[in-house]
Design an enzyme around this catalytic site. Structure first.
Site, PDB file in Angstrom:
ATOM      1  N   ASP A   7       0.877  -1.168   0.000  1.00 45.47           N
ATOM      2  CA  ASP A   7       0.000   0.000   0.000  1.00 45.47           C
ATOM      3  C   ASP A   7       0.920   1.226   0.000  1.00 45.47           C
ATOM      4  OD1 ASP A   7      -2.405   1.612   0.507  1.00 45.47           O
ATOM      5  OD2 ASP A   7      -1.619   1.803   2.551  1.00 45.47           O
ATOM      6  N   ASP A   9      -0.094   5.170   1.013  1.00 47.84           N
ATOM      7  CA  ASP A   9      -0.317   6.109   2.113  1.00 47.84           C
ATOM      8  C   ASP A   9      -0.471   5.368   3.435  1.00 47.84           C
ATOM      9  OD1 ASP A   9      -0.298   8.055   0.129  1.00 47.84           O
ATOM     10  OD2 ASP A   9      -2.477   8.147  -0.009  1.00 47.84           O
ATOM     11  N   ASP A  17      -5.897  12.454   6.781  1.00 44.01           N
ATOM     12  CA  ASP A  17      -7.349  12.413   6.581  1.00 44.01           C
ATOM     13  C   ASP A  17      -7.772  13.419   5.515  1.00 44.01           C
ATOM     14  OD1 ASP A  17      -7.661  10.423   8.479  1.00 44.01           O
ATOM     15  OD2 ASP A  17      -8.096  11.834  10.106  1.00 44.01           O
ATOM     16  N   CYS A  97     -16.511   0.455  -8.155  1.00 47.33           N
ATOM     17  CA  CYS A  97     -15.607  -0.204  -9.096  1.00 47.33           C
ATOM     18  C   CYS A  97     -15.073  -1.492  -8.472  1.00 47.33           C
ATOM     19  CB  CYS A  97     -14.440   0.732  -9.418  1.00 47.33           C
ATOM     20  SG  CYS A  97     -13.438   1.107  -7.969  1.00 47.33           S
ATOM     21  N   ARG A 129      -8.854  -2.692   4.995  1.00 50.10           N
ATOM     22  CA  ARG A 129      -9.250  -2.848   3.593  1.00 50.10           C
ATOM     23  C   ARG A 129      -8.081  -3.325   2.732  1.00 50.10           C
ATOM     24  NH1 ARG A 129     -10.328   3.449   2.603  1.00 50.10           N
ATOM     25  NH2 ARG A 129      -8.167   4.118   2.481  1.00 50.10           N
TER      26      ARG A 129
END
Length: 186
Positions: A7, A9, A17, A97, A129
């Site tokens: 990943d 960030d 945020d 998506c 996630r």
């Protein structure tokens, strides 16, 4: 091929945020670039899978994203590292998506690009996630306790976290773990 999927960030660079919207805001986490270089030197190819809904929200454009990635590549080269490919989802959650994590679309694109079966490919992120997308693609999920992952320091992962998730203090600790373990035949 030894492939790892990261990943961006909260894993490689500081997260916000308010989104990372410019090269000036893109700042690597301490030791993260050196960790990627250690992986490269141990023969690992590195791909990035990143949700970038700031594009779909109009917070920045593709040229700004490319400039952020150019900065990342330049800083990595300065420490002897590289990222072989960056895959990103530009969509917002409302777009529904298949490439937005927690769905596995970005991972599947990476598997196709590199011509590899994703079963057992280590995938690292700072959010559930990321782990869910990795597990859905057949990857081996790893959580770093940086970015959003910092909320899990000293706590057990929730019951709905993917089975077999390994936890590391940061990307450097993950790289040390991966480089030290024997490579299993695939």
């Amino acid at each position: 091929m030894k492939l790892v999927i990261l990943d961006r960030d909260g894993t490689i660079n500081e997260d916000s945020d308010e989104f990372i919207k410019s090269p000036e805001e893109w700042q690597p986490l301490p030791g993260a670039l050196e960790a990627i270089a250690r992986l490269n030197h141990a023969g690992w190819h590195v791909a990035v899978a990143s949700n970038q809904s700031g594009l779909g929200r109009g917070l920045f454009d593709l040229s700004a994203l490319n400039a952020m990635h150019a900065k990342m590549h330049k800083m990595l080269a300065a420490v002897g590292g590289r990222i072989d490919a960056v895959f990103f989802c530009p969509h917002t959650p409302d777009d529904r998506c298949s490439c937005r994590k927690p769905l596995p679309g970005l991972f599947e694109q990476i598997g196709e690009r590199f011509g590899v079966e994703l079963r057992g490919v280590p995938a690292v992120g700072d959010a559930l996630r990321d782990l869910e997308a990795a597990a859905a693609a057949g990857c081996e999920p790893h959580l770093v306790l940086t970015g959003k992952g910092a909320a899990w320091r000293g706590q057990a992962l929730p019951a709905h976290a993917p089975a077999g998730t390994r936890v590391h203090a940061d990307l450097g600790a993950f790289a040390d773990h991966l480089v030290a373990r024997p490579v299993a035949p695939r």
